[in-house]
Write a protein that holds these residues in place. Structure first.
Motif, PDB file in Angstrom:
ATOM      1  N   VAL A   1      12.084 -11.887  13.071  1.00  0.00           N
ATOM      2  CA  VAL A   1      11.273 -10.756  12.627  1.00  0.00           C
ATOM      3  C   VAL A   1       9.822 -10.896  13.077  1.00  0.00           C
ATOM      4  CG1 VAL A   1      10.486  -9.405  10.642  1.00  0.00           C
ATOM      5  CG2 VAL A   1      12.741 -10.512  10.588  1.00  0.00           C
ATOM      6  N   TYR A   2       9.349  -9.897  13.827  1.00  0.00           N
ATOM      7  CA  TYR A   2       7.939  -9.815  14.179  1.00  0.00           C
ATOM      8  C   TYR A   2       7.256  -8.898  13.169  1.00  0.00           C
ATOM      9  CZ  TYR A   2       9.247 -11.952  18.603  1.00  0.00           C
ATOM     10  OH  TYR A   2       9.730 -12.805  19.552  1.00  0.00           O
ATOM     11  N   SER A   3       6.203  -9.402  12.533  1.00  0.00           N
ATOM     12  CA  SER A   3       5.505  -8.676  11.472  1.00  0.00           C
ATOM     13  C   SER A   3       4.079  -8.392  11.926  1.00  0.00           C
ATOM     14  CB  SER A   3       5.505  -9.517  10.194  1.00  0.00           C
ATOM     15  OG  SER A   3       4.636  -8.968   9.226  1.00  0.00           O
ATOM     16  N   PHE A   4       3.696  -7.098  11.903  1.00  0.00           N
ATOM     17  CA  PHE A   4       2.366  -6.691  12.334  1.00  0.00           C
ATOM     18  C   PHE A   4       1.592  -6.057  11.188  1.00  0.00           C
ATOM     19  CE2 PHE A   4       4.564  -6.958  16.337  1.00  0.00           C
ATOM     20  CZ  PHE A   4       3.596  -7.212  17.307  1.00  0.00           C
ATOM     21  N   ASP A   5       0.300  -6.393  11.097  1.00  0.00           N
ATOM     22  CA  ASP A   5      -0.633  -5.634  10.275  1.00  0.00           C
ATOM     23  C   ASP A   5      -1.983  -5.671  10.975  1.00  0.00           C
ATOM     24  OD1 ASP A   5      -1.795  -8.098   9.702  1.00  0.00           O
ATOM     25  OD2 ASP A   5      -1.496  -7.966   7.543  1.00  0.00           O
ATOM     26  N   GLU A   6      -3.041  -5.257  10.289  1.00  0.00           N
ATOM     27  CA  GLU A   6      -4.359  -5.172  10.945  1.00  0.00           C
ATOM     28  C   GLU A   6      -4.913  -6.535  11.335  1.00  0.00           C
ATOM     29  OE1 GLU A   6      -5.294  -4.672   6.456  1.00  0.00           O
ATOM     30  OE2 GLU A   6      -3.613  -4.425   7.844  1.00  0.00           O
TER      31      GLU A   6
ATOM     32  N   THR B   1       8.737   0.736   9.936  1.00  0.00           N
ATOM     33  CA  THR B   1       7.310   0.968   9.769  1.00  0.00           C
ATOM     34  C   THR B   1       6.976   1.511   8.388  1.00  0.00           C
ATOM     35  OG1 THR B   1       7.361   3.250  10.577  1.00  0.00           O
ATOM     36  CG2 THR B   1       7.116   1.527  12.233  1.00  0.00           C
ATOM     37  N   GLY B   2       5.767   1.154   7.931  1.00  0.00           N
ATOM     38  CA  GLY B   2       5.291   1.653   6.645  1.00  0.00           C
ATOM     39  C   GLY B   2       3.777   1.605   6.614  1.00  0.00           C
ATOM     40  N   VAL B   3       3.144   2.204   7.621  1.00  0.00           N
ATOM     41  CA  VAL B   3       1.682   2.180   7.722  1.00  0.00           C
ATOM     42  C   VAL B   3       1.125   3.468   7.121  1.00  0.00           C
ATOM     43  CG1 VAL B   3      -0.298   1.938   9.244  1.00  0.00           C
ATOM     44  CG2 VAL B   3       1.859   0.806   9.828  1.00  0.00           C
ATOM     45  N   PRO B   4       0.409   3.380   5.995  1.00  0.00           N
ATOM     46  CA  PRO B   4      -0.068   4.584   5.312  1.00  0.00           C
ATOM     47  C   PRO B   4      -1.394   5.091   5.846  1.00  0.00           C
ATOM     48  CG  PRO B   4      -0.614   2.673   4.010  1.00  0.00           C
ATOM     49  CD  PRO B   4       0.107   2.156   5.236  1.00  0.00           C
ATOM     50  N   SER B   5      -1.518   5.158   7.160  1.00  0.00           N
ATOM     51  CA  SER B   5      -2.784   5.579   7.769  1.00  0.00           C
ATOM     52  C   SER B   5      -2.510   6.447   8.995  1.00  0.00           C
ATOM     53  CB  SER B   5      -3.602   4.357   8.182  1.00  0.00           C
ATOM     54  OG  SER B   5      -4.718   4.739   8.953  1.00  0.00           O
ATOM     55  N   ARG B   6      -3.233   7.555   9.094  1.00  0.00           N
ATOM     56  CA  ARG B   6      -3.086   8.426  10.263  1.00  0.00           C
ATOM     57  C   ARG B   6      -3.759   7.837  11.495  1.00  0.00           C
ATOM     58  NH1 ARG B   6      -0.709  12.829   8.282  1.00  0.00           N
ATOM     59  NH2 ARG B   6      -1.086  13.363   6.087  1.00  0.00           N
ATOM     60  N   ALA B   7      -4.536   6.772  11.294  1.00  0.00           N
ATOM     61  CA  ALA B   7      -5.182   6.112  12.422  1.00  0.00           C
ATOM     62  C   ALA B   7      -4.211   5.202  13.180  1.00  0.00           C
ATOM     63  CB  ALA B   7      -6.379   5.296  11.933  1.00  0.00           C
ATOM     64  N   PHE B   8      -3.061   4.907  12.595  1.00  0.00           N
ATOM     65  CA  PHE B   8      -2.067   4.058  13.259  1.00  0.00           C
ATOM     66  C   PHE B   8      -1.525   4.767  14.499  1.00  0.00           C
ATOM     67  CE2 PHE B   8       2.496   2.894  13.724  1.00  0.00           C
ATOM     68  CZ  PHE B   8       2.339   1.545  14.018  1.00  0.00           C
TER      69      PHE B   8
ATOM     70  N   ASN C   1      11.284   4.668   8.935  1.00  0.00           N
ATOM     71  CA  ASN C   1       9.912   4.894   8.495  1.00  0.00           C
ATOM     72  C   ASN C   1       9.893   5.023   6.980  1.00  0.00           C
ATOM     73  OD1 ASN C   1       7.054   6.173   9.676  1.00  0.00           O
ATOM     74  ND2 ASN C   1       7.609   6.920   7.654  1.00  0.00           N
ATOM     75  N   PHE C   2       9.234   4.075   6.277  1.00  0.00           N
ATOM     76  CA  PHE C   2       9.179   4.194   4.814  1.00  0.00           C
ATOM     77  C   PHE C   2       7.810   4.638   4.319  1.00  0.00           C
ATOM     78  CE2 PHE C   2       8.323  -0.387   5.518  1.00  0.00           C
ATOM     79  CZ  PHE C   2       7.157  -0.558   4.784  1.00  0.00           C
ATOM     80  N   ALA C   3       6.868   4.900   5.237  1.00  0.00           N
ATOM     81  CA  ALA C   3       5.554   5.402   4.843  1.00  0.00           C
ATOM     82  C   ALA C   3       5.636   6.904   4.569  1.00  0.00           C
ATOM     83  CB  ALA C   3       4.529   5.134   5.945  1.00  0.00           C
ATOM     84  N   THR C   4       4.678   7.411   3.794  1.00  0.00           N
ATOM     85  CA  THR C   4       4.614   8.860   3.566  1.00  0.00           C
ATOM     86  C   THR C   4       4.061   9.571   4.796  1.00  0.00           C
ATOM     87  OG1 THR C   4       2.436   8.568   2.535  1.00  0.00           O
ATOM     88  CG2 THR C   4       4.346   8.634   1.073  1.00  0.00           C
ATOM     89  N   ILE C   5       3.447   8.812   5.707  1.00  0.00           N
ATOM     90  CA  ILE C   5       2.906   9.348   6.959  1.00  0.00           C
ATOM     91  C   ILE C   5       3.835   8.961   8.097  1.00  0.00           C
ATOM     92  CG2 ILE C   5       0.988   9.133   8.602  1.00  0.00           C
ATOM     93  CD1 ILE C   5      -0.847   8.674   6.182  1.00  0.00           C
ATOM     94  N   LYS C   6       4.043   9.875   9.036  1.00  0.00           N
ATOM     95  CA  LYS C   6       4.907   9.590  10.178  1.00  0.00           C
ATOM     96  C   LYS C   6       4.284   8.530  11.075  1.00  0.00           C
ATOM     97  CE  LYS C   6       7.597  13.835  10.666  1.00  0.00           C
ATOM     98  NZ  LYS C   6       8.078  14.853  11.639  1.00  0.00           N
ATOM     99  N   ASN C   7       5.047   7.476  11.365  1.00  0.00           N
ATOM    100  CA  ASN C   7       4.593   6.400  12.246  1.00  0.00           C
ATOM    101  C   ASN C   7       5.235   6.451  13.623  1.00  0.00           C
ATOM    102  OD1 ASN C   7       4.397   3.828   9.625  1.00  0.00           O
ATOM    103  ND2 ASN C   7       2.995   5.478  10.133  1.00  0.00           N
TER     104      ASN C   7
END
Length: 298
Positions: A192-197, A227-234, A250-256
């Motif tokens: 598993v490759y895990s990414f965040d900021e 994906t589950g990034v809750p930011s439109r900047a992603f 995609n489990f975020a409320t924003i489309k990734n």
């Protein structure tokens, strides 16, 4: 053909409903809400509907965020309350992590208390309850992701390593979903490759190591992308970054994912919400059996 989250949730609710009827007692869940954050309000309504369908008593308690700690403490001490959930974010900072530990772990149906997180990270599947060893609970959304993948044939349903030989990329390393999910999948045999900021990490057999792999390399080599990034900047994942055989969720409320990537994926799963709620109900039943059922015999 996609087995939708609603269908998966309905299957688990049917099983849970039968088990609850066999108990011969009525379980009670209390939800705590502070503020008017849209997704939290929706989640609270989902919970109410699921509880009503399953025969679980549900009470939503709306409190000022500064009153929440005391209100949770009261529910902890109430023997009539078997499950507690808090609709986050409350403060939107580290104070929310503190509140997760204010909830008595024996009533934490979301599996977010540090007691349960430690169990997960140490890969301990059982817990000593009031009478006998019971199954540990795990964070609901992470578990929901696995159950949806399993229902769609993308994840093994049995054996000790159902994700053997799979490579997965996850964008989200929160303690609520992303990191527990990476640990669970790697314990099940996945790479598993895990990414965040803060950059990428590699999880294998529940352990994380530093890695310098790029987003492009990780995506190109992955059979599953979650994906589950809750930011439109992603930067949305594009069609050129994945293969046609990739399973995307995609489990975020924003489309990734871009629309083109959603179309290209072998299977695209846009949400997990209904299954998350079903897993909370499943955890309620597990906690009752481990910590509360003995009271019926007293």
């Amino acid at each position: 053909m996609l087995v939708t989250p609603s269908i998966v949730a309905a299957r688990y609710r049917a099983e849970i409903r039968q088990e609850i009827r066999a108990l011969g007692t009525r379980l009670k869940v209390v939800g705590f809400l502070a503020g008017d954050y849209g997704p939290s309000l929706t989640y609270a309504e989902y919970t109410r509907n699921a509880c009503e369908e399953l025969g679980i008593a549900y009470e939503l308690r709306v409190r000022n965020r500064l009153e929440l700690e005391g209100a949770i403490g009261e529910a902890n001490e109430d023997p009539a309350v078997h499950g507690i959930m808090v609709y986050y974010p409350v403060f939107g900072n580290e104070q929310d992590r503190y509140l997760k530990d204010v909830v008595d772990h024996r009533k934490d149906i979301e599996g977010l208390h540090s007691y349960w997180i430690r169990k997960l990270y140490e890969n301990e599947r059982l817990v000593d309850g009031a009478v006998a060893a019971g199954k540990a609970v795990v964070p609901c959304t992470a578990l929901a992701v696995l159950k949806i993948l399993e229902a769609n044939g993308a994840y093994g349903a049995s054996g000790t390593r159902p994700a053997e030989h799979k490579t997965v990329t996850i964008f989200n390393r929160s303690e609520v979903v992303g990191r527990p999910l990476a640990v669970m999948m790697s314990n099940d045999g996945a790479r598993v490759y895990s990414f965040d900021e803060f950059g990428p990490m590699l999880y294998e057999v529940g352990q994380a190591v530093e890695t310098e792999i790029s987003r492009a390399e990780a995506l190109a080599g992955s059979s599953m992308v979650i994906t589950g990034v809750p930011s439109r900047a992603f930067p949305r994942i594009g069609a050129g970054e994945i293969s046609p055989r990739t399973i995307c969720l995609n489990f975020a409320t924003i489309k990734n994912f871009s629309p083109e990537a959603e179309e290209k994926a072998e299977l695209f799963i846009p949400r997990v919400g209904p299954v998350t709620v079903a897993m909370c109900m499943r955890n309620t039943l597990r906690l009752f059996r481990s910590y509360h059922a003995h009271r019926l015999a007293v």
